[in-house]
Design a protein around this motif. Structure first.
Motif, PDB file in Angstrom:
ATOM      1  N   ILE A  85     -16.784   7.707 -27.325  1.00 19.59           N
ATOM      2  CA  ILE A  85     -15.814   8.871 -27.842  1.00 19.59           C
ATOM      3  C   ILE A  85     -16.476   9.775 -26.968  1.00 19.59           C
ATOM      4  CG2 ILE A  85     -15.268  10.629 -29.412  1.00 19.59           C
ATOM      5  CD1 ILE A  85     -15.432   8.268 -31.457  1.00 19.59           C
ATOM      6  N   GLN A  86     -17.825  10.181 -26.884  1.00 19.14           N
ATOM      7  CA  GLN A  86     -18.452  11.095 -25.920  1.00 19.14           C
ATOM      8  C   GLN A  86     -18.151  10.976 -24.688  1.00 19.14           C
ATOM      9  OE1 GLN A  86     -22.772  11.890 -26.770  1.00 19.14           O
ATOM     10  NE2 GLN A  86     -23.065  12.032 -24.691  1.00 19.14           N
ATOM     11  N   SER A  87     -18.008   9.795 -23.996  1.00 19.97           N
ATOM     12  CA  SER A  87     -17.800   9.459 -22.679  1.00 19.97           C
ATOM     13  C   SER A  87     -16.626   9.617 -22.259  1.00 19.97           C
ATOM     14  CB  SER A  87     -18.146   8.041 -22.216  1.00 19.97           C
ATOM     15  OG  SER A  87     -17.189   7.210 -22.869  1.00 19.97           O
ATOM     16  N   GLU A  88     -15.637   9.501 -23.287  1.00 19.07           N
ATOM     17  CA  GLU A  88     -14.139  10.155 -23.043  1.00 19.07           C
ATOM     18  C   GLU A  88     -14.127  11.782 -22.691  1.00 19.07           C
ATOM     19  OE1 GLU A  88     -10.948   8.353 -25.163  1.00 19.07           O
ATOM     20  OE2 GLU A  88     -11.196   6.633 -24.177  1.00 19.07           O
ATOM     21  N   PHE A  89     -14.823  12.474 -23.529  1.00 13.23           N
ATOM     22  CA  PHE A  89     -14.634  13.767 -23.431  1.00 13.23           C
ATOM     23  C   PHE A  89     -15.573  14.217 -22.281  1.00 13.23           C
ATOM     24  CE2 PHE A  89     -14.324  13.984 -28.069  1.00 13.23           C
ATOM     25  CZ  PHE A  89     -13.148  14.696 -28.034  1.00 13.23           C
ATOM     26  N   VAL A  90     -16.629  13.635 -21.842  1.00 14.10           N
ATOM     27  CA  VAL A  90     -17.263  13.963 -20.464  1.00 14.10           C
ATOM     28  C   VAL A  90     -16.503  13.477 -19.277  1.00 14.10           C
ATOM     29  CG1 VAL A  90     -19.326  13.285 -19.083  1.00 14.10           C
ATOM     30  CG2 VAL A  90     -19.758  13.605 -21.550  1.00 14.10           C
ATOM     31  N   GLU A  91     -15.883  12.381 -19.492  1.00 11.52           N
ATOM     32  CA  GLU A  91     -14.847  12.197 -18.156  1.00 11.52           C
ATOM     33  C   GLU A  91     -13.780  12.941 -18.139  1.00 11.52           C
ATOM     34  OE1 GLU A  91     -13.996   9.795 -15.004  1.00 11.52           O
ATOM     35  OE2 GLU A  91     -15.611   9.399 -16.545  1.00 11.52           O
ATOM     36  N   GLY A  92     -13.021  13.324 -19.429  1.00  8.18           N
ATOM     37  CA  GLY A  92     -12.009  14.415 -19.233  1.00  8.18           C
ATOM     38  C   GLY A  92     -12.539  15.661 -18.461  1.00  8.18           C
ATOM     39  N   PHE A  93     -13.567  16.358 -19.407  1.00  7.13           N
ATOM     40  CA  PHE A  93     -13.950  17.690 -18.968  1.00  7.13           C
ATOM     41  C   PHE A  93     -14.686  17.547 -17.310  1.00  7.13           C
ATOM     42  CE2 PHE A  93     -15.482  18.375 -23.318  1.00  7.13           C
ATOM     43  CZ  PHE A  93     -14.343  18.769 -23.808  1.00  7.13           C
ATOM     44  N   GLY A  94     -15.163  16.632 -16.901  1.00 13.41           N
ATOM     45  CA  GLY A  94     -15.810  16.507 -15.525  1.00 13.41           C
ATOM     46  C   GLY A  94     -14.318  16.378 -14.521  1.00 13.41           C
ATOM     47  N   THR A  95     -13.189  15.621 -14.907  1.00 12.35           N
ATOM     48  CA  THR A  95     -12.149  15.610 -13.866  1.00 12.35           C
ATOM     49  C   THR A  95     -11.440  16.843 -14.036  1.00 12.35           C
ATOM     50  OG1 THR A  95     -12.231  13.248 -14.478  1.00 12.35           O
ATOM     51  CG2 THR A  95     -10.316  14.058 -13.468  1.00 12.35           C
ATOM     52  N   LEU A  96     -11.342  17.502 -15.175  1.00  9.29           N
ATOM     53  CA  LEU A  96     -10.014  18.674 -15.341  1.00  9.29           C
ATOM     54  C   LEU A  96     -10.755  19.898 -15.031  1.00  9.29           C
ATOM     55  CD1 LEU A  96      -7.968  16.955 -18.168  1.00  9.29           C
ATOM     56  CD2 LEU A  96      -7.703  17.056 -15.751  1.00  9.29           C
ATOM     57  N   SER A  97     -12.203  19.929 -15.294  1.00  5.29           N
ATOM     58  CA  SER A  97     -12.652  21.471 -15.259  1.00  5.29           C
ATOM     59  C   SER A  97     -12.334  22.334 -13.935  1.00  5.29           C
ATOM     60  CB  SER A  97     -14.116  21.268 -15.268  1.00  5.29           C
ATOM     61  OG  SER A  97     -14.806  20.784 -13.920  1.00  5.29           O
ATOM     62  N   ARG A 113      -9.005   6.020 -24.912  1.00  8.87           N
ATOM     63  CA  ARG A 113      -8.596   5.203 -25.765  1.00  8.87           C
ATOM     64  C   ARG A 113      -8.390   5.822 -27.160  1.00  8.87           C
ATOM     65  NH1 ARG A 113     -13.363   3.016 -22.796  1.00  8.87           N
ATOM     66  NH2 ARG A 113     -13.092   0.900 -22.641  1.00  8.87           N
ATOM     67  N   TYR A 114      -8.719   7.172 -27.151  1.00 11.67           N
ATOM     68  CA  TYR A 114      -8.450   7.965 -28.596  1.00 11.67           C
ATOM     69  C   TYR A 114      -7.738   9.136 -28.281  1.00 11.67           C
ATOM     70  CZ  TYR A 114     -12.846   5.113 -29.766  1.00 11.67           C
ATOM     71  OH  TYR A 114     -13.502   4.158 -29.995  1.00 11.67           O
ATOM     72  N   PHE A 115      -6.667   9.190 -29.267  1.00 14.29           N
ATOM     73  CA  PHE A 115      -5.492  10.381 -29.160  1.00 14.29           C
ATOM     74  C   PHE A 115      -6.353  11.696 -29.232  1.00 14.29           C
ATOM     75  CE2 PHE A 115      -2.090   7.345 -30.392  1.00 14.29           C
ATOM     76  CZ  PHE A 115      -0.957   7.892 -29.306  1.00 14.29           C
ATOM     77  N   PHE A 116      -7.417  11.561 -30.207  1.00 10.73           N
ATOM     78  CA  PHE A 116      -7.846  12.997 -30.351  1.00 10.73           C
ATOM     79  C   PHE A 116      -8.695  13.560 -29.165  1.00 10.73           C
ATOM     80  CE2 PHE A 116     -10.787   9.974 -32.285  1.00 10.73           C
ATOM     81  CZ  PHE A 116     -11.843  10.133 -31.807  1.00 10.73           C
ATOM     82  N   ALA A 117      -9.201  12.802 -28.343  1.00 11.89           N
ATOM     83  CA  ALA A 117      -9.941  13.089 -27.211  1.00 11.89           C
ATOM     84  C   ALA A 117      -9.008  13.770 -26.056  1.00 11.89           C
ATOM     85  CB  ALA A 117     -10.818  12.134 -26.551  1.00 11.89           C
TER      86      ALA A 117
END
Length: 261
Positions: free
Chosen positions: A64-76, A161-165
C-alpha cells in the motif's frame, strides 16, 4: 479449446488468437491461467480466510505504501490538472462521449492536464480530447476483474491495486472535478468529493455535473428529500454546478483558479 486442453488434442489447423482474459495488477500484466479469481482489494477486505493469510497484513502495508510513493512521485510535478469521471460502459456513439472529448480538449487548451480513471467509455473520451489537443493525458487505472488496462489515449499512466490509494491521487492533484454520466463508480467518486468538501477535508473546489437531463433526478431527490429532511445544508448543493456546455464546465474550473492566482 480450453487452457487445460493438452497440446496433442489441439487440431493442427486450429487458428491462433490472442487471449482475451487479462488482468492488470499494479505494474504486472497477467493473462490466461495466471489471472487470479479475485482482486487485491477483495483479498484485503475478505474476513473468511485462513489466519495465516491474515498474518501477512503487515507486509501488505508495504505494498500500500509503495502505491502512494509511486503516485506521489509520478504526479508531484504534473502542474494544474482537472479530473474527469464517467462511465466505462459509455459507447463512442453516445452524445455524452462527444461531450467528454470536447471537455478533454478544452481543459488541455486551457493548460490543464486531464486525469481520468484510464479506462474505456467516458474516461477514454476525455483522454482522447486531451491527447488530440497535445495536452497531458493521465490515466489512474485500477485492478478490476472486467477491465483490461489503460486506454490508448493515456500518455502518463499508473495502475493501482487499491481504490483508496487511487482516490487520494485524484483528490490531491486535481483542481476540480467534471463528472459525465456514469454508474456506481462515478457516483462513488462524486460523493467522495462533495463529502470531503462538506467536511472541509479538502479546500473548496468546483464539482461540475455534465448532462442536465441525466443528473436532474438525483439533484431533485437531494433537494426535495435529503435537504428537506435537514440531512444536508443548502450550501452543500450550491457547490455542485450542472451544465450541458463543455465551455461552461471548463470555465467553472478556471474561475475557481483566478482568485488564487
Amino acid at each position: 479449446m480450453t487452457d487445460h486442453q493438452p497440446l496433442s488434442e489441439v487440431p493442427r489447423d486450429a487458428p491462433s488468437s490472442p487471449r482475451t482474459d487479462r488482468r492488470q495488477t499494479g505494474p504486472v500484466t497477467l493473462r490466461g491461467h495466471n489471472v487470479p479469481p479475485t482482486t487485491t482489494d477483495q483479498r484485503l477486505l475478505e474476513t473468511r480466510q485462513p489466519t495465516d493469510w491474515l498474518h501477512a497484513d503487515p507486509w501488505r502495508v508495504m505494498r500500500i505504501q509503495s502505491e502512494f510513493v509511486e503516485g506521489f512521485g509520478t504526479l508531484s510535478e504534473l502542474g494544474p490538472a482537472a479530473a474527469v469521471f464517467g462511465s466505462a460502459r459509455m459507447t463512442a456513439d453516445d452524445p455524452a462521449y462527444a461531450m467528454g472529448v470536447e471537455v478533454g480538449r478544452l481543459l488541455a487548451e486551457a493548460g490543464y492536464a486531464v486525469i481520468t480513471g484510464g479506462g474505456p467509455g467516458a474516461m477514454e473520451a476525455a483522454n482522447k480530447g486531451a491527447f488530440d489537443a497535445d495536452g497531458t493525458s493521465v490515466g489512474l487505472g485500477i485492478e478490476l476483474p472486467f477491465e483490461t488496462g489503460l486506454n490508448e489515449y493515456v500518455d502518463l499512466g499508473i495502475n493501482f491495486r487499491y481504490f483508496f490509494a487511487r482516490k487520494v491521487m485524484f483528490l490531491k492533484y486535481s483542481r476540480g472535478f467534471i463528472v459525465l454520466p456514469g454508474g456506481f463508480g462515478t457516483l462513488d467518486e462524486l460523493f467522495e468529493a462533495v463529502t470531503l468538501a462538506q467536511t472541509q477535508k479538502v479546500t473548496e473546489f468546483p464539482v461540475v455535473l455534465m448532462g442536465v437531463a441525466y443528473w436532474q433526478g438525483l439533484l431533485d431527490w437531494m433537494r426535495d428529500t435529503v435537504l428537506a429532511n435537514g440531512m444536508i445544508n443548502p450550501t452543500d448543493l450550491d457547490r455542485i454546478i450542472v451544465t450541458d456546455d463543455p465551455h461552461e464546465a471548463v470555465r467553472a474550473i478556471r474561475t475557481y483558479e483566478e482568485p488564487h492566482a
